[in-house]
Design a protein around this motif. Structure first.
Motif, PDB file in Angstrom:
ATOM      1  N   SER A  50     -70.172 -97.807  -7.899  1.00  0.00           N
ATOM      2  CA  SER A  50     -70.198 -97.201  -8.889  1.00  0.00           C
ATOM      3  C   SER A  50     -71.225 -96.313  -9.222  1.00  0.00           C
ATOM      4  CB  SER A  50     -70.059 -98.220 -10.274  1.00  0.00           C
ATOM      5  OG  SER A  50     -70.398 -97.739 -11.548  1.00  0.00           O
ATOM      6  N   LYS A  51     -72.442 -96.495  -8.825  1.00  0.00           N
ATOM      7  CA  LYS A  51     -73.620 -95.698  -8.624  1.00  0.00           C
ATOM      8  C   LYS A  51     -73.063 -94.366  -8.016  1.00  0.00           C
ATOM      9  CE  LYS A  51     -76.953 -98.920  -9.370  1.00  0.00           C
ATOM     10  NZ  LYS A  51     -77.900 -99.687  -8.743  1.00  0.00           N
ATOM     11  N   ILE A  52     -72.375 -94.416  -6.781  1.00  0.00           N
ATOM     12  CA  ILE A  52     -72.360 -93.224  -6.067  1.00  0.00           C
ATOM     13  C   ILE A  52     -71.232 -92.435  -6.688  1.00  0.00           C
ATOM     14  CG2 ILE A  52     -71.092 -92.540  -4.143  1.00  0.00           C
ATOM     15  CD1 ILE A  52     -72.025 -95.183  -2.725  1.00  0.00           C
ATOM     16  N   ARG A  53     -70.009 -93.060  -7.402  1.00  0.00           N
ATOM     17  CA  ARG A  53     -69.181 -92.247  -7.957  1.00  0.00           C
ATOM     18  C   ARG A  53     -69.852 -91.445  -9.446  1.00  0.00           C
ATOM     19  NH1 ARG A  53     -66.668 -96.942  -8.513  1.00  0.00           N
ATOM     20  NH2 ARG A  53     -65.478 -97.373  -6.639  1.00  0.00           N
ATOM     21  N   TYR A 109     -73.404 -84.270  -9.074  1.00  0.00           N
ATOM     22  CA  TYR A 109     -73.447 -83.142  -8.035  1.00  0.00           C
ATOM     23  C   TYR A 109     -72.240 -82.417  -7.781  1.00  0.00           C
ATOM     24  CZ  TYR A 109     -78.032 -85.255  -6.627  1.00  0.00           C
ATOM     25  OH  TYR A 109     -79.342 -85.715  -6.713  1.00  0.00           O
ATOM     26  N   ARG A 110     -71.069 -82.931  -8.157  1.00  0.00           N
ATOM     27  CA  ARG A 110     -69.695 -81.970  -7.884  1.00  0.00           C
ATOM     28  C   ARG A 110     -70.066 -80.512  -8.371  1.00  0.00           C
ATOM     29  NH1 ARG A 110     -65.759 -85.214  -9.815  1.00  0.00           N
ATOM     30  NH2 ARG A 110     -65.521 -86.363  -7.885  1.00  0.00           N
ATOM     31  N   GLY A 111     -69.606 -79.686  -7.450  1.00  0.00           N
ATOM     32  CA  GLY A 111     -69.968 -78.216  -7.704  1.00  0.00           C
ATOM     33  C   GLY A 111     -71.110 -77.701  -7.596  1.00  0.00           C
ATOM     34  N   ASP A 112     -71.944 -78.411  -7.258  1.00  0.00           N
ATOM     35  CA  ASP A 112     -73.557 -77.994  -7.353  1.00  0.00           C
ATOM     36  C   ASP A 112     -73.837 -78.150  -5.675  1.00  0.00           C
ATOM     37  OD1 ASP A 112     -75.797 -76.789  -7.737  1.00  0.00           O
ATOM     38  OD2 ASP A 112     -76.855 -78.370  -8.423  1.00  0.00           O
ATOM     39  N   ALA A 113     -73.886 -79.427  -5.500  1.00  0.00           N
ATOM     40  CA  ALA A 113     -74.533 -79.713  -3.990  1.00  0.00           C
ATOM     41  C   ALA A 113     -73.350 -80.223  -3.006  1.00  0.00           C
ATOM     42  CB  ALA A 113     -75.649 -80.671  -3.990  1.00  0.00           C
ATOM     43  N   ASP A 118     -68.691 -80.105  -2.940  1.00  0.00           N
ATOM     44  CA  ASP A 118     -67.529 -79.610  -3.166  1.00  0.00           C
ATOM     45  C   ASP A 118     -66.955 -79.834  -4.627  1.00  0.00           C
ATOM     46  OD1 ASP A 118     -67.480 -78.052  -0.901  1.00  0.00           O
ATOM     47  OD2 ASP A 118     -66.510 -79.410   0.234  1.00  0.00           O
ATOM     48  N   GLU A 119     -66.013 -78.860  -5.366  1.00  0.00           N
ATOM     49  CA  GLU A 119     -65.473 -79.315  -6.493  1.00  0.00           C
ATOM     50  C   GLU A 119     -64.351 -80.385  -6.351  1.00  0.00           C
ATOM     51  OE1 GLU A 119     -65.464 -78.529  -9.748  1.00  0.00           O
ATOM     52  OE2 GLU A 119     -67.095 -77.241  -9.528  1.00  0.00           O
ATOM     53  N   ASP A 120     -63.825 -80.501  -5.177  1.00  0.00           N
ATOM     54  CA  ASP A 120     -62.753 -81.454  -5.110  1.00  0.00           C
ATOM     55  C   ASP A 120     -63.184 -82.733  -4.247  1.00  0.00           C
ATOM     56  OD1 ASP A 120     -63.022 -80.278  -2.578  1.00  0.00           O
ATOM     57  OD2 ASP A 120     -60.743 -80.027  -2.051  1.00  0.00           O
ATOM     58  N   PHE A 121     -64.556 -82.973  -4.185  1.00  0.00           N
ATOM     59  CA  PHE A 121     -64.930 -84.116  -3.495  1.00  0.00           C
ATOM     60  C   PHE A 121     -64.865 -85.270  -4.034  1.00  0.00           C
ATOM     61  CE2 PHE A 121     -68.420 -87.037  -2.342  1.00  0.00           C
ATOM     62  CZ  PHE A 121     -68.211 -87.208  -1.056  1.00  0.00           C
ATOM     63  N   THR A 122     -64.284 -86.328  -3.718  1.00  0.00           N
ATOM     64  CA  THR A 122     -64.214 -87.821  -4.044  1.00  0.00           C
ATOM     65  C   THR A 122     -64.697 -88.816  -2.991  1.00  0.00           C
ATOM     66  OG1 THR A 122     -61.683 -87.750  -3.521  1.00  0.00           O
ATOM     67  CG2 THR A 122     -62.167 -87.344  -5.533  1.00  0.00           C
ATOM     68  N   TYR A 167     -64.780 -95.025   1.006  1.00  0.00           N
ATOM     69  CA  TYR A 167     -65.433 -95.374   2.364  1.00  0.00           C
ATOM     70  C   TYR A 167     -65.441 -94.898   3.583  1.00  0.00           C
ATOM     71  CZ  TYR A 167     -66.766 -98.963   6.099  1.00  0.00           C
ATOM     72  OH  TYR A 167     -67.151 -99.455   7.195  1.00  0.00           O
ATOM     73  N   GLU A 168     -64.188 -94.449   3.803  1.00  0.00           N
ATOM     74  CA  GLU A 168     -63.670 -93.585   5.090  1.00  0.00           C
ATOM     75  C   GLU A 168     -64.711 -92.039   4.772  1.00  0.00           C
ATOM     76  OE1 GLU A 168     -61.636 -94.985   3.051  1.00  0.00           O
ATOM     77  OE2 GLU A 168     -60.980 -96.516   4.139  1.00  0.00           O
ATOM     78  N   VAL A 169     -64.791 -91.780   3.787  1.00  0.00           N
ATOM     79  CA  VAL A 169     -65.244 -90.133   3.612  1.00  0.00           C
ATOM     80  C   VAL A 169     -66.976 -90.502   3.864  1.00  0.00           C
ATOM     81  CG1 VAL A 169     -66.003 -88.545   1.958  1.00  0.00           C
ATOM     82  CG2 VAL A 169     -63.595 -89.225   2.032  1.00  0.00           C
ATOM     83  N   ALA A 170     -67.551 -91.738   3.331  1.00  0.00           N
ATOM     84  CA  ALA A 170     -68.901 -91.642   3.673  1.00  0.00           C
ATOM     85  C   ALA A 170     -69.082 -92.063   4.856  1.00  0.00           C
ATOM     86  CB  ALA A 170     -69.176 -93.132   2.742  1.00  0.00           C
ATOM     87  N   VAL A 171     -68.215 -92.738   5.692  1.00  0.00           N
ATOM     88  CA  VAL A 171     -68.624 -93.205   6.988  1.00  0.00           C
ATOM     89  C   VAL A 171     -68.518 -91.679   7.715  1.00  0.00           C
ATOM     90  CG1 VAL A 171     -67.559 -94.211   9.038  1.00  0.00           C
ATOM     91  CG2 VAL A 171     -67.785 -95.409   7.159  1.00  0.00           C
TER      92      VAL A 171
END
Length: 155
Positions: A124-127, A133-137, A139-143, A146-150
């Motif tokens: 929840s904190k990550i989301r 940070y979306r759009g700044d640090a 990408d705009e479409d970053f979600t 677990y797989e993305v984090a790995v």
């Protein structure tokens, strides 16, 4: 400030001493400090670790108690100027590492309900940070998943 996932109040921490200029005993040139910051970043250190190393080891043997007082710029601003900033913000990186560890623990111990809740809170904190940070640090479409984090942390 109150905690995010408990009913308790936050504990107050210590305040930095009020200072307008660096101490006399720490008279290192700004260019040397920036050079050392970039050097430590290229070695793979996070901004908080760089600050501790400058405080403990210093530049040419002279400790730097506060980079912002000595240079007039924050440590992360120095890293941005020299294109040495980390790919992910440090707080998001640390939370993702924690989520991965918790997820691996949950796969080995599915009966551990306390850590299941800790994983939910961490994700929840990550989301929330991803939205910040979306759009700044990021990408705009970053979600986050677990797989993305790995994937991001393997690099």
């Amino acid at each position: 400030m109150a905690r995010m996932h408990t009913r308790r109040r936050g504990s107050s921490g210590s305040d930095k001493p009020v200072a307008d200029e660096p101490p006399e005993w720490s008279d290192v040139d700004e260019a040397d400090i920036e050079e050392r910051v970039v050097e430590l970043a290229e070695q793979g250190h996070d901004p908080s670790v760089i600050g501790m190393k400058l405080r403990d080891e210093g530049v040419k043997g002279t400790p730097i108690p506060d980079v912002k007082l000595a240079t007039g710029k924050k440590l992360t601003e120095i890293l941005e100027e020299h294109d040495a900033e980390p790919e992910l913000p440090e707080d998001l990186h640390n939370l993702m590492e924690r989520a991965i560890r918790l997820r691996e623990h949950m796969e080995a111990n599915p009966q551990d309900h306390q850590n299941k809740r800790a994983l939910q809170n961490t994700e929840s904190k990550i989301r929330r940070l991803v939205n910040y940070y979306r759009g700044d640090a990021l990408d705009e479409d970053f979600t986050y998943s677990y797989e993305v984090a790995v994937e991001l942390l393997e690099e």
